[in-house]
Design an enzyme around this catalytic site. Sequence first.
Site, PDB file in Angstrom:
ATOM      1  N   GLU A 109       0.836  -1.208   0.000  1.00  0.00           N
ATOM      2  CA  GLU A 109       0.000   0.000   0.000  1.00  0.00           C
ATOM      3  C   GLU A 109       0.873   1.262   0.000  1.00  0.00           C
ATOM      4  O   GLU A 109       0.574   2.240  -0.681  1.00  0.00           O
ATOM      5  CB  GLU A 109      -0.941  -0.015   1.211  1.00  0.00           C
ATOM      6  CG  GLU A 109      -2.021  -1.104   1.077  1.00  0.00           C
ATOM      7  CD  GLU A 109      -2.887  -1.261   2.319  1.00  0.00           C
ATOM      8  OE1 GLU A 109      -4.120  -1.179   2.189  1.00  0.00           O
ATOM      9  OE2 GLU A 109      -2.326  -1.465   3.412  1.00  0.00           O
ATOM     10  N   GLU A 129      -3.897  -9.552   4.246  1.00  0.00           N
ATOM     11  CA  GLU A 129      -4.704  -9.221   5.434  1.00  0.00           C
ATOM     12  C   GLU A 129      -5.883 -10.164   5.653  1.00  0.00           C
ATOM     13  O   GLU A 129      -6.305 -10.392   6.786  1.00  0.00           O
ATOM     14  CB  GLU A 129      -5.227  -7.775   5.326  1.00  0.00           C
ATOM     15  CG  GLU A 129      -4.182  -6.710   5.514  1.00  0.00           C
ATOM     16  CD  GLU A 129      -3.351  -6.417   4.276  1.00  0.00           C
ATOM     17  OE1 GLU A 129      -2.545  -5.482   4.320  1.00  0.00           O
ATOM     18  OE2 GLU A 129      -3.490  -7.137   3.253  1.00  0.00           O
TER      19      GLU A 129
END
Length: 699
Positions: A109, A129
């Site tokens: 990210e 995640e």
Amino acid sequence: MSDSQATQYQSHGDVAVITMNNPPVNGLGYDLRVGISNDLRRAMADPAVKAVVITGAGKAFSGGADIREFGSPKALGEPNLLSLILQLEQATKPVVAAIHSVVMGGGLELALGCHFRVAQKGTQVALPEVKLGLLPGAGGTQRLPRVVPLELATNMIVSGTAIKAEKFAGTRLFDQIVDDQVLEAAIAFARKAVAENMGLPKVRDLKVKYPNAQGFLQFARNTAAAVARNFPAPVKCVEAVRAAVDLPFDQGMAVERAAFIELMATPESRALRHAFFAERAASKIPDVPESTPIRPIKSAAVIGAGTMGGGITMNFINVGIPVTLLEIKQEALDKGIAIIRKNYENSAKKGKMSAEEVEKRMALITPTTTYDSIGQADIVVEAVFEDMPVKEQVFKQLDKVMKPGAILATNTSTLDVDKIAAFTARPQEVIGTHFFSPANVMRLLEIVRGAKTAKDVLATTMALSKTIKKTGVVSGVCDGFIGNRMIEQYSRQAGFMLDEGASPAQVDRAIERFGFAMGPFRMADLAGNDVGWYIRKRRALERPNMIYSRTADKLCEMGRFGQKTGKGWYQYQPGKRDAIPDPQVDAMITAYREEIGLKPRKISDDEIVQRLVFALVNEGAKILEEGIALRASDIDLIYLSGYGFPLHRGGPMLYADQFGLFNMVGRMKDFAANPHGDPSFWTPAELILKRVAEGSSLT
């Protein structure tokens, strides 16, 4: 160095290089975030700097969030990852990410917030995640579909799988992919970006382009819902990706953030995070420092070529450790070796290994029928019949033949490791290694620390468990250790419920709906009912006060030992594993109820589940009290990796905490009041009562 010590700032002429330095994987902890932020400001303020390169020291660009900070105030401290990515996007000079080795989660990210990305071949790229019951929370679901095809982005986010950097050639994810020297390549790219006036492109400004995106996303949502029915995160991942397609960027980010916060609060995410941390905690033994020297294990010996011995042998040879396999009778030795070969050949047929690999592994086994051949092995694992006199003979022999410093391990599942150690003149070298069947498949390894086991023997065995790809959990010495001591209480409760009116199929169905891989009666049929029968006979002598339902003994008296005999609690058709209820078993249970004067009653599925699970929890609490287990999470890890406890519930101890210990004690009182219940069975462990009084939890 910058102020934080977590980054290094260096000038390469007109390019500033910011190096993340937070071993082992440059987790984006608070100090590292502050360091990057300060270094970025410094670069923006320096007129001599025309561009910035961000990279990672050591073996990763960045593995994402710093798990050591989970749940602490530092995890939320500003600049948080969202703020840091915003700062990158708003930088007034080109920012290039020099990506190598590993770029995962928040690390990816962060890279997506840079203007350009240069990657080295072989880099593992992932947004994992979902494996913690979450979704990417810093723009991953919004930015990734803007730079790679929608289908690929969705699959990555929903599965959490890592993909090598070169697979993204031709996408907007990486502007350049290089063989090596990625930092030099990124510095050169940064200069080119300035010279050619490439501007400051932002991923957020791109549009998601995909033919019939809505059709694909509906298909992806349906698939995620079917495959991950106990976990909400995969469906939420698809919904967040849909927001990247349907909504302006900032609105999509709001959808992602709301979903992240919602998932963080779910019991399923808590369970997955608990399991994740449990695995990391299990390797830490308070009185055995990480610096404890490890004995080299370059060769092994295994005593017994039966099912367990064969499986244990495969664990060693799978990782290139040669094994001398000992069996007293040549016929049994040949049979054991043939089964190992057949297992590998079956894997080869399925394309999991080559024929050469089969031969390479088989060549690592040296079969023998004499103890004299095994003396030079660094570790010997005994896997003979679960009987103390048999173990005594074996360990007296091992004591004679094994070289000094060899580790003597027993694969006992219930017997006293200290007693076994006392058969030798070197009890400090003796340890329990309780493998689970089938040993070449099951991940769990209970490592039983004897009273005299040397610290380096324990440290070596823990390290070896990682080498052979097992989840090693330490247990103290007691009857059944952690897993089997608890499962005995679970099995006793299952038997009592048959006496009171349930059928084997109803009990199994109820606990399987709760999420167990297999109910107690199907499990007993798979393991062999004669195994439990043997233990109960031993119990009758050692602990005559322990009460059982006699149905299991009566079943064995009928010769119904389970799948291996085609009949157990269920009947089985040849070559099939389907458990078919059998009227003969129902008749035996009915006759037994009449014999003991019990009138059957209707038992609800809720009662079945609670009696089974709370029986585990109560015994687990006693094990904690006695110091047999180091921590509640070790117990949960054993149940998740060895006993089929549902992962989405996090293990028996976490489940009890989520149910509420006060509520659980109330239910235990109800069960104790049952006229056929055993009040002593349902007396809560002292530790549970203490935690209720404190208002605290077990985990």
